[in-house]
Design a protein around this motif. Structure first.
Motif, PDB file in Angstrom:
ATOM      1  N   VAL A  76     -74.870  35.975   9.003  1.00 53.03           N
ATOM      2  CA  VAL A  76     -73.609  36.037   8.255  1.00 53.03           C
ATOM      3  C   VAL A  76     -73.351  34.735   7.498  1.00 53.03           C
ATOM      4  O   VAL A  76     -72.909  34.751   6.336  1.00 53.03           O
ATOM      5  CB  VAL A  76     -72.450  36.352   9.227  1.00 53.03           C
ATOM      6  CG1 VAL A  76     -71.107  36.140   8.549  1.00 53.03           C
ATOM      7  CG2 VAL A  76     -72.563  37.796   9.734  1.00 53.03           C
ATOM      8  N   LEU A  77     -73.636  33.599   8.123  1.00 54.22           N
ATOM      9  CA  LEU A  77     -73.381  32.322   7.455  1.00 54.22           C
ATOM     10  C   LEU A  77     -74.321  32.084   6.282  1.00 54.22           C
ATOM     11  O   LEU A  77     -73.960  31.367   5.337  1.00 54.22           O
ATOM     12  CB  LEU A  77     -73.502  31.179   8.463  1.00 54.22           C
ATOM     13  CG  LEU A  77     -72.346  31.041   9.456  1.00 54.22           C
ATOM     14  CD1 LEU A  77     -72.562  29.838  10.369  1.00 54.22           C
ATOM     15  CD2 LEU A  77     -71.011  30.913   8.736  1.00 54.22           C
ATOM     16  N   VAL A  78     -75.503  32.657   6.321  1.00 54.23           N
ATOM     17  CA  VAL A  78     -76.381  32.577   5.142  1.00 54.23           C
ATOM     18  C   VAL A  78     -75.706  33.249   3.951  1.00 54.23           C
ATOM     19  O   VAL A  78     -75.735  32.734   2.822  1.00 54.23           O
ATOM     20  CB  VAL A  78     -77.751  33.222   5.434  1.00 54.23           C
ATOM     21  CG1 VAL A  78     -78.541  33.416   4.142  1.00 54.23           C
ATOM     22  CG2 VAL A  78     -78.556  32.346   6.391  1.00 54.23           C
ATOM     23  N   ASP A  79     -75.074  34.393   4.190  1.00 50.88           N
ATOM     24  CA  ASP A  79     -74.339  35.060   3.107  1.00 50.88           C
ATOM     25  C   ASP A  79     -73.155  34.215   2.637  1.00 50.88           C
ATOM     26  O   ASP A  79     -72.843  34.169   1.447  1.00 50.88           O
ATOM     27  CB  ASP A  79     -73.837  36.431   3.568  1.00 50.88           C
ATOM     28  CG  ASP A  79     -74.895  37.512   3.392  1.00 50.88           C
ATOM     29  OD1 ASP A  79     -75.933  37.213   2.774  1.00 50.88           O
ATOM     30  OD2 ASP A  79     -74.686  38.631   3.864  1.00 50.88           O
ATOM     31  N   ALA A  80     -72.484  33.548   3.568  1.00 54.58           N
ATOM     32  CA  ALA A  80     -71.375  32.673   3.178  1.00 54.58           C
ATOM     33  C   ALA A  80     -71.874  31.564   2.265  1.00 54.58           C
ATOM     34  O   ALA A  80     -71.231  31.211   1.273  1.00 54.58           O
ATOM     35  CB  ALA A  80     -70.713  32.071   4.435  1.00 54.58           C
ATOM     36  N   TRP A  81     -73.024  30.998   2.604  1.00 57.57           N
ATOM     37  CA  TRP A  81     -73.611  29.938   1.774  1.00 57.57           C
ATOM     38  C   TRP A  81     -73.989  30.472   0.395  1.00 57.57           C
ATOM     39  O   TRP A  81     -73.749  29.812  -0.627  1.00 57.57           O
ATOM     40  CB  TRP A  81     -74.829  29.365   2.488  1.00 57.57           C
ATOM     41  CG  TRP A  81     -75.582  28.367   1.666  1.00 57.57           C
ATOM     42  CD1 TRP A  81     -75.245  27.074   1.437  1.00 57.57           C
ATOM     43  CD2 TRP A  81     -76.803  28.595   0.955  1.00 57.57           C
ATOM     44  NE1 TRP A  81     -76.187  26.466   0.628  1.00 57.57           N
ATOM     45  CE2 TRP A  81     -77.147  27.376   0.320  1.00 57.57           C
ATOM     46  CE3 TRP A  81     -77.642  29.700   0.800  1.00 57.57           C
ATOM     47  CZ2 TRP A  81     -78.296  27.247  -0.454  1.00 57.57           C
ATOM     48  CZ3 TRP A  81     -78.784  29.573   0.035  1.00 57.57           C
ATOM     49  CH2 TRP A  81     -79.097  28.366  -0.587  1.00 57.57           C
ATOM     50  N   GLY A  90     -75.169  42.940   6.117  1.00 59.31           N
ATOM     51  CA  GLY A  90     -75.599  44.321   6.330  1.00 59.31           C
ATOM     52  C   GLY A  90     -76.514  44.459   7.534  1.00 59.31           C
ATOM     53  O   GLY A  90     -76.358  45.379   8.354  1.00 59.31           O
ATOM     54  N   LEU A  91     -77.475  43.554   7.667  1.00 58.36           N
ATOM     55  CA  LEU A  91     -78.376  43.600   8.818  1.00 58.36           C
ATOM     56  C   LEU A  91     -77.619  43.353  10.117  1.00 58.36           C
ATOM     57  O   LEU A  91     -77.848  44.033  11.130  1.00 58.36           O
ATOM     58  CB  LEU A  91     -79.480  42.560   8.645  1.00 58.36           C
ATOM     59  CG  LEU A  91     -80.551  42.865   7.593  1.00 58.36           C
ATOM     60  CD1 LEU A  91     -81.475  41.670   7.427  1.00 58.36           C
ATOM     61  CD2 LEU A  91     -81.341  44.110   7.969  1.00 58.36           C
ATOM     62  N   ALA A  92     -76.718  42.371  10.099  1.00 61.68           N
ATOM     63  CA  ALA A  92     -75.937  42.071  11.305  1.00 61.68           C
ATOM     64  C   ALA A  92     -75.079  43.265  11.712  1.00 61.68           C
ATOM     65  O   ALA A  92     -74.966  43.593  12.898  1.00 61.68           O
ATOM     66  CB  ALA A  92     -75.062  40.846  11.060  1.00 61.68           C
ATOM     67  N   ALA A 131     -75.091  48.969   1.636  1.00 58.31           N
ATOM     68  CA  ALA A 131     -76.366  49.660   1.417  1.00 58.31           C
ATOM     69  C   ALA A 131     -77.408  49.244   2.450  1.00 58.31           C
ATOM     70  O   ALA A 131     -78.155  50.086   2.975  1.00 58.31           O
ATOM     71  CB  ALA A 131     -76.877  49.366   0.002  1.00 58.31           C
ATOM     72  N   VAL A 132     -77.464  47.948   2.760  1.00 58.03           N
ATOM     73  CA  VAL A 132     -78.432  47.465   3.755  1.00 58.03           C
ATOM     74  C   VAL A 132     -78.111  48.044   5.126  1.00 58.03           C
ATOM     75  O   VAL A 132     -79.011  48.494   5.858  1.00 58.03           O
ATOM     76  CB  VAL A 132     -78.437  45.927   3.798  1.00 58.03           C
ATOM     77  CG1 VAL A 132     -79.214  45.419   5.009  1.00 58.03           C
ATOM     78  CG2 VAL A 132     -79.038  45.358   2.519  1.00 58.03           C
ATOM     79  N   ALA A 133     -76.828  48.049   5.503  1.00 56.82           N
ATOM     80  CA  ALA A 133     -76.434  48.591   6.809  1.00 56.82           C
ATOM     81  C   ALA A 133     -76.765  50.084   6.899  1.00 56.82           C
ATOM     82  O   ALA A 133     -77.288  50.550   7.926  1.00 56.82           O
ATOM     83  CB  ALA A 133     -74.946  48.366   7.045  1.00 56.82           C
ATOM     84  N   LEU A 134     -76.481  50.832   5.840  1.00 57.88           N
ATOM     85  CA  LEU A 134     -76.768  52.270   5.844  1.00 57.88           C
ATOM     86  C   LEU A 134     -78.272  52.538   5.860  1.00 57.88           C
ATOM     87  O   LEU A 134     -78.746  53.453   6.540  1.00 57.88           O
ATOM     88  CB  LEU A 134     -76.125  52.932   4.624  1.00 57.88           C
ATOM     89  CG  LEU A 134     -74.594  53.002   4.634  1.00 57.88           C
ATOM     90  CD1 LEU A 134     -74.083  53.599   3.333  1.00 57.88           C
ATOM     91  CD2 LEU A 134     -74.091  53.811   5.831  1.00 57.88           C
TER      92      LEU A 134
END
Length: 458
Positions: free
Chosen positions: A152-157, A172-174, A202-205
Motif C-alpha cells: 500500500v505504501l508503494v502506491d502512496a509513494w 489491488g493485490l493487498a 481491476a487488479v483485485a478483481l
C-alpha cells in the motif's frame, strides 16, 4: 562544519547498539515467540492439505484447535509456494519476507533524506520497532500485515511523486489477499484519483477471478459462507480485538445497528480529514488516516493488525510532535491491554482493555495534515510557484532545506498541475526518532491464540 566522529565515539555507539540488539533479541526470542507462528501454521497446513491431500481449503483446522484458513482464496493461491516447503523452511522464508517488507516500509516513510540518519540511527530504529507489539506479533504469528503495508505504501509513494501510471496495483493485490486494504480504494475514490482506483479495482478483481479459476468450489464457499461467519475467527469481545466492534462487544453491545452507526460516524470523520490531507498534497497523512480507519471499522482488528498505525507515527514526527509519537508508541509496546484479559468490566476495564482503540481513534481525530515540519518549506514552495519552468533534466532542489524537493522539473510540473505537490510524499516521515524510548513488557500469549485471518480483519 561538524567535526568528524572520533574512533572512540564510533566504538561507543557500536557497543550501545550491540547491547541494545542483544537485549531486544533476548526479549523477542522468548516472550513474543510464545505465539509459535500460529497463523503461519494455519496457512501452511491449509495449503499443504489442499494441494497434497485433496482436502478442501476451508475445511482444514490446526490440530487441537478450531482455527482454519479464513482469508480470501487468492491469499491461498499467493501462498502456493509453501506447498513445496516444510514448516520450518516456511517459517524462515516468512521471517525473511517480513524483514524485507519492513525495510521497504521504513525506507518509504523515511524519504529521500534517509541517508542522513546513518547506520546508528537506523540500528536504533530497528531495535525500537522490534519492541512495538503489532510488529513483534506480526513476526511471531507469521502474519502478512507488514507485507500488505509495504504494498500500500508503494502506491502512496507513486501518487505523491506523480508516478500515477502504476498506482493502484499494490492496493489491488493487498485487497485480494485481505479485504481490509480495500478501504484504500475508497480513499482513491473520495479524492477523485479515478485511474488509480480503477487500476486497484481491476487488479483485485483479476486476482479474485484467478483464484476462482484455480478452485471454483473454494471461492464459492468463501464468498457465500465463510466471509460472513465471524465464529471462524474468534470472539468479538476477545481483548486482542481493538476495533470499534471490540469495544462494543466488551460492553455487551453486540447489536449491528449501533455498530453500523458508529462505523458510519468514523467513516465520515475519515473522509473529511483524508480529503483535506490530499488537498494539501499530504499523501502520507491521507494514507495514515486510511490505515487508522481500516483498523477502527473492521469488525475484528487483532493487535498485530495495528502495524497500520506506523505511518501515523511518521506523520507525527514529521510535523514536529516527536514526544507525542514517542509516548503513544511506548504504550503500544507495553501489551497493556492484556492486563484485562480475564475481566474487562468496570471503568478501568473500559479504559484499559481498549487502550489501543483509544490511541487509534485519537490519531484519526488529531493527526496533523498538510503541516510540513520546517517553516522554510512554505517559502520554498512559494518560490517554486513563481519560478520559471524547469527543464526535465534540471534538479528542483533547494540547498539547506529540511524538506526534500521533487527530483525533477517534470515532477514539479505534475504536482503543480494536479494541485497536490509531492512535498508530502511518503518519505517525509522519519526525519527524527521518537524522544522517548519504549519499553517492552508483555504477558504470555493466551492459551488459545487467535488467528488474525478473517472476514473481520480482512
Amino acid at each position: 562544519m561538524r567535526a568528524p566522529r572520533t574512533e572512540r565515539s564510533r566504538l561507543r555507539r557500536l557497543f550501545l547498539v550491540m547491547v541494545l540488539a542483544a537485549a531486544v533479541t533476548a526479549f523477542t526470542a522468548t516472550v513474543p515467540l510464545l505465539r509459535d507462528f500460529f497463523d503461519l501454521r494455519v496457512y501452511h497446513g491449509a495449503v499443504d492439505t489442499w494441494i497434497h491431500h485433496g482436502g478442501r481449503l476451508y475445511d482444514y483446522r490446526v490440530p487441537g484447535t478450531t482455527y482454519g484458513f479464513t482469508y480470501p482464496p487468492f491469499a491461498a493461491v499467493a501462498m502456493l509456494p509453501m506447498a513445496l516447503m516444510g514448516l520450518h523452511t516456511a517459517i524462515v522464508v516468512c521471517l525473511l519476507l517480513n524483514l524485507g517488507a519492513l525495510a521497504v516500509v521504513l525506507r518509504l516513510l523515511a524519504g529521500p533524506d534517509w541517508r542522513r540518519h546513518g547506520w546508528f540511527g537506523w540500528a536504533l530504529a530497528v531495535c525500537l520497532l522490534a519492541l512495538f507489539e503489532p510488529v513483534r506479533d506480526t513476526f511471531s504469528f507469521g502474519q502478512v500485515n507488514v507485507l500488505l503495508l509495504a504494498l500500500v505504501l508503494v502506491d502512496a509513494w507513486l501518487l505523491a511523486t506523480g508516478r500515477d501510471r502504476w498506482a493502484g496495483v499494490g492496493i489491488g493485490l493487498a485487497a485480494a489477499v485481505k479485504l481490509t486494504p480495500a478501504v484504500f480504494i475508497g480513499l482513491l475514490l473520495i479524492t477523485r484519483r479515478w485511474r488509480a482506483a480503477a487500476t486497484a479495482t481491476a487488479v483485485a478483481l483479476a486476482a479474485t477471478a484467478l483464484a476462482a479459476w484455480v478452485d471454483p468450489g473454494a471461492s464459492r464457499f468463501y464468498w457465500t459462507e465463510a466471509l460472513w461467519d465471524t465464529s471462524r475467527v474468534g470472539r468479538l469481545d476477545y481483548v486482542s480485538n481493538q476495533s470499534v466492534q471490540g469495544v462494543l462487544a466488551r460492553l455487551g453491545e453486540t447489536g449491528r445497528p449501533l455498530w453500523a452507526a458508529a462505523v458510519l460516524l468514523v467513516l465520515c470523520v475519515w473522509a473529511w480529514r483524508a480529503r483535506r490531507a490530499v488537498a494539501a498534497g499530504d499523501w502520507t497523512a491521507a494514507f495514515a488516516l486510511t490505515g487508522l480507519v481500516a483498523c477502527l471499522v473492521s469488525p475484528i482488528t487483532w493487535v498485530h493488525h495495528l502495524v497500520w498505525l506506523l505511518p501515523s507515527f511518521a506523520v507525527l514526527i514529521r510535523t514536529g510532535h516527536p514526544r507525542i509519537a514517542g509516548a503513544l508508541y511506548a504504550v503500544l509496546c507495553t501489551s497493556v491491554v492484556w492486563l484485562w484479559f480475564e475481566d474487562a468490566s468496570g471503568v478501568d476495564g473500559f479504559l484499559g482493555s481498549n487502550a489501543y482503540t483509544w490511541i487509534t481513534l485519537g490519531l484519526l481525530l488529531g493527526l496533523p495534515v498538510g503541516q510540513p515540519r520546517a517553516p522554510r518549506w512554505n517559502l520554498t514552495r512559494s518560490a517554486r510557484a513563481t519560478a520559471p519552468a524547469l527543464s526535465p533534466a534540471t534538479p528542483a532542489s533547494t540547498p539547506g532545506s529540511d524538506q526534500p524537493e521533487p527530483e525533477s522539473g517534470t515532477d514539479a510540473a505534475t504536482a503543480a498541475a494536479d494541485g497536490t505537490g509531492d512535498g508530502a510524499a511518503v518519505g517525509r516521515g522519519l526525519s527524527r526518532s521518537a524522544s522517548s524510548e519504549p519499553t517492552g513488557s508483555t504477558r504470555p500469549a493466551a492459551a488459545n491464540p487467535q488467528s488474525s485471518s478473517a472476514r473481520a480483519s480482512s
